[in-house]
Write a protein that holds these residues in place. Structure first.
Motif, PDB file in Angstrom:
ATOM      1  N   ILE A   1       1.001  -1.547   0.254  1.00  0.00           N
ATOM      2  CA  ILE A   1      -0.433  -0.037   0.004  1.00  0.00           C
ATOM      3  C   ILE A   1       0.885   1.207   0.209  1.00  0.00           C
ATOM      4  O   ILE A   1       2.123   1.624   1.247  1.00  0.00           O
ATOM      5  N   GLU A   2       0.361   2.262  -0.875  1.00  0.00           N
ATOM      6  CA  GLU A   2       1.166   3.615  -1.555  1.00  0.00           C
ATOM      7  C   GLU A   2       0.564   4.094  -0.131  1.00  0.00           C
ATOM      8  O   GLU A   2      -0.655   4.870  -0.772  1.00  0.00           O
ATOM      9  N   GLY A   3       0.513   5.019   1.177  1.00  0.00           N
ATOM     10  CA  GLY A   3       0.537   5.758   2.233  1.00  0.00           C
ATOM     11  C   GLY A   3       1.364   6.266   3.727  1.00  0.00           C
ATOM     12  O   GLY A   3       2.460   4.893   3.684  1.00  0.00           O
ATOM     13  N   PRO A   4       0.811   6.879   4.573  1.00  0.00           N
ATOM     14  CA  PRO A   4       1.752   6.610   5.369  1.00  0.00           C
ATOM     15  C   PRO A   4       1.730   5.018   6.170  1.00  0.00           C
ATOM     16  O   PRO A   4       0.561   5.222   6.230  1.00  0.00           O
ATOM     17  N   GLU A   5       2.696   5.476   6.896  1.00  0.00           N
ATOM     18  CA  GLU A   5       3.403   3.632   7.036  1.00  0.00           C
ATOM     19  C   GLU A   5       1.817   3.663   8.073  1.00  0.00           C
ATOM     20  O   GLU A   5       1.147   2.776   8.906  1.00  0.00           O
ATOM     21  N   GLU A   6       2.260   4.675   9.440  1.00  0.00           N
ATOM     22  CA  GLU A   6       1.162   4.675  10.414  1.00  0.00           C
ATOM     23  C   GLU A   6      -0.440   4.642  10.375  1.00  0.00           C
ATOM     24  O   GLU A   6      -1.234   4.046  11.463  1.00  0.00           O
ATOM     25  N   GLU A   7      -0.518   5.190   9.285  1.00  0.00           N
ATOM     26  CA  GLU A   7      -1.849   5.731   9.581  1.00  0.00           C
ATOM     27  C   GLU A   7      -2.871   4.684   8.734  1.00  0.00           C
ATOM     28  O   GLU A   7      -4.055   4.341   9.236  1.00  0.00           O
ATOM     29  N   VAL A   8      -1.894   3.895   7.347  1.00  0.00           N
ATOM     30  CA  VAL A   8      -2.358   2.876   6.345  1.00  0.00           C
ATOM     31  C   VAL A   8      -2.376   1.841   8.174  1.00  0.00           C
ATOM     32  O   VAL A   8      -3.608   1.270   7.998  1.00  0.00           O
ATOM     33  N   LEU A   9      -2.156   1.232   9.088  1.00  0.00           N
ATOM     34  CA  LEU A   9      -1.620   0.503   9.805  1.00  0.00           C
ATOM     35  C   LEU A   9      -2.676   0.209  10.707  1.00  0.00           C
ATOM     36  O   LEU A   9      -3.545  -0.224  11.132  1.00  0.00           O
ATOM     37  N   LYS A  10      -3.555   1.967  10.777  1.00  0.00           N
ATOM     38  CA  LYS A  10      -4.219   1.650  11.752  1.00  0.00           C
ATOM     39  C   LYS A  10      -5.216   1.967  11.187  1.00  0.00           C
ATOM     40  O   LYS A  10      -6.183   0.983  11.789  1.00  0.00           O
ATOM     41  N   LEU A  11      -5.552   2.338  10.043  1.00  0.00           N
ATOM     42  CA  LEU A  11      -6.815   1.643   8.953  1.00  0.00           C
ATOM     43  C   LEU A  11      -7.315   0.696   8.574  1.00  0.00           C
ATOM     44  O   LEU A  11      -8.167   0.206   9.177  1.00  0.00           O
ATOM     45  N   VAL A  12      -6.174  -0.192   9.020  1.00  0.00           N
ATOM     46  CA  VAL A  12      -6.812  -1.340   8.085  1.00  0.00           C
ATOM     47  C   VAL A  12      -6.479  -2.391   9.781  1.00  0.00           C
ATOM     48  O   VAL A  12      -7.086  -3.704   9.483  1.00  0.00           O
ATOM     49  N   SER A  13      -6.647  -1.961  11.045  1.00  0.00           N
ATOM     50  CA  SER A  13      -6.554  -3.056  11.951  1.00  0.00           C
ATOM     51  C   SER A  13      -7.771  -2.995  12.529  1.00  0.00           C
ATOM     52  O   SER A  13      -8.381  -3.831  13.017  1.00  0.00           O
ATOM     53  N   THR A  14      -8.485  -1.975  12.048  1.00  0.00           N
ATOM     54  CA  THR A  14      -9.769  -1.560  12.776  1.00  0.00           C
ATOM     55  C   THR A  14     -10.838  -2.396  11.695  1.00  0.00           C
ATOM     56  O   THR A  14     -12.477  -1.882  11.882  1.00  0.00           O
ATOM     57  N   ILE A  15     -10.706  -3.051  10.574  1.00  0.00           N
ATOM     58  CA  ILE A  15     -11.712  -3.410   9.228  1.00  0.00           C
ATOM     59  C   ILE A  15     -12.108  -4.615  10.181  1.00  0.00           C
ATOM     60  O   ILE A  15     -11.608  -5.917  10.806  1.00  0.00           O
ATOM     61  N   PRO A  16     -13.883  -4.648  10.155  1.00  0.00           N
ATOM     62  CA  PRO A  16     -14.582  -5.871  10.886  1.00  0.00           C
ATOM     63  C   PRO A  16     -14.076  -7.354   9.971  1.00  0.00           C
ATOM     64  O   PRO A  16     -13.324  -7.177   9.271  1.00  0.00           O
TER      65      PRO A  16
END
Length: 321
Positions: A231-246
């Motif tokens: 994924i292209e994007g800020p590492e920490e923000e992407v990690l937080k984003l995908v971690s909360t996927i149901p």
């Protein structure tokens, strides 16, 4: 089209085939796998009427291969691992000879010409078989199996000894034949089975240990549901984003792989499909998803798990749809 019930073959104290049962539906391409000595060739020899079973039954279009072999064999075209070619004959002479042996009822010239067109050997019909390449000889073997237009084709290692280009050509021929015929394909080339076959049967030590699609076998044997996402994007923000996927069990970063591009290990809960929500969330924030691959088992992994000592068998449905 093919129904095998409690098939057993005993040689002295050894059970080469031990009570296996499966069906092959009309128009299906079935991959038949097993290590050397597993009973695979014995099973195929019973299906073609080459040898008899000790017990159980094998029926082709309702005809028992043991009780009514002539009627059953009319429905079968067989290509053994070493094609039964008469090398001093021309292709045309050989196919006419096979036509007469099988007592085919189609108009001979038109029937043979049609098969040659389908197998793409028209240009060598007048040539002597021993002068043909290995690939063309294998095509002639396929052509003889098609004489009489049988509903069932049983192909034993059809690409053995061929070069990569010839393997691809024969593989494509088999896929096309599957549009008109029910096919059992035995092969040790596992990617070939995965590319061509609708379903896979694995036999080991005479017993049926798996009967399903390669995808379902991978799902049933695998203990985890991992994805690798780039994924292209800020590492920490992407990690937080995908971690909360149901359905997400765990997400970890694997570091930067390109400038501004990071890889993430995503483990889903069993049975959860996180792909759509992953795509949706990344799209909403304009984070490009540059790659997504699963770590599910390949057919080779499945084969090794099922046939190694202590390997687990998977409950089968006998080919029921």
């Amino acid at each position: 089209m093919i129904e095998v019930t409690n098939l057993t073959k005993v040689y002295g104290n050894k059970r080469a085939v031990d009570g296996i049962s499966f069906t092959v539906n009309q128009g299906e391409i079935l991959g038949f796998l097993g290590p050397n000595g597993a009973g695979k060739s014995t099973t195929m020899n019973i299906l073609t009427g080459y040898i008899s079973s000790s017990s159980g039954s094998a029926k082709i279009d309702g005809k028992d291969i043991l009780d009514d072999p002539i009627a059953a064999k009319k429905h079968i075209g067989y290509l053994p691992e070493h094609p039964p070619l008469y090398l001093d004959m021309t292709v045309q002479e050989y196919l006419e000879f096979v036509y007469q042996l099988k007592k085919a009822r189609q108009p001979m010239k038109e029937h043979i010409d049609d098969i040659c067109r389908r197998i793409k050997i028209t240009d060598v019909q007048k040539r002597i078989i021993k002068n043909l390449s290995k690939g063309y000889q294998q095509r002639v073997g396929l052509a003889q199996a098609l004489i009489g237009n049988p509903e069932v084709l049983i192909l034993d290692e059809p690409t053995v000894g061929l070069d990569p280009k010839q393997i691809i050509e024969i593989r494509n021929l088999i896929k096309n034949l599957g549009k008109r015929h029910t096919i059992i394909l035995s092969s040790h080339i596992l990617p070939e089975v995965q590319a061509v076959c609708d379903r896979v049967i694995v036999i080991n030590k005479g017993k049926l240990v798996a009967d399903d699609t390669a995808e379902n076998l991978s799902r049933n044997l695998s203990d985890d549901f991992h994805y690798i996402a780039r994924i292209e994007g800020p590492e920490e923000e992407v990690l937080k984003l995908v971690s909360t996927i149901p359905g997400m069990k765990e997400a970890q970063t694997l570091g930067q792989k390109e400038e501004g591009v990071f890889e993430f290990s995503l483990e889903a809960e069993p049975g959860a499909d996180i792909r759509r929500e992953l795509f949706k969330r990344l799209s909403e924030r304009s984070y490009p998803l540059l790659g997504l691959k699963t770590t599910e088992l390949t057919l080779e992994d499945i084969f090794l798990q099922l046939t190694q000592d202590g390997g687990n068998s998977i409950p089968t449905d006998g080919g029921a749809k």
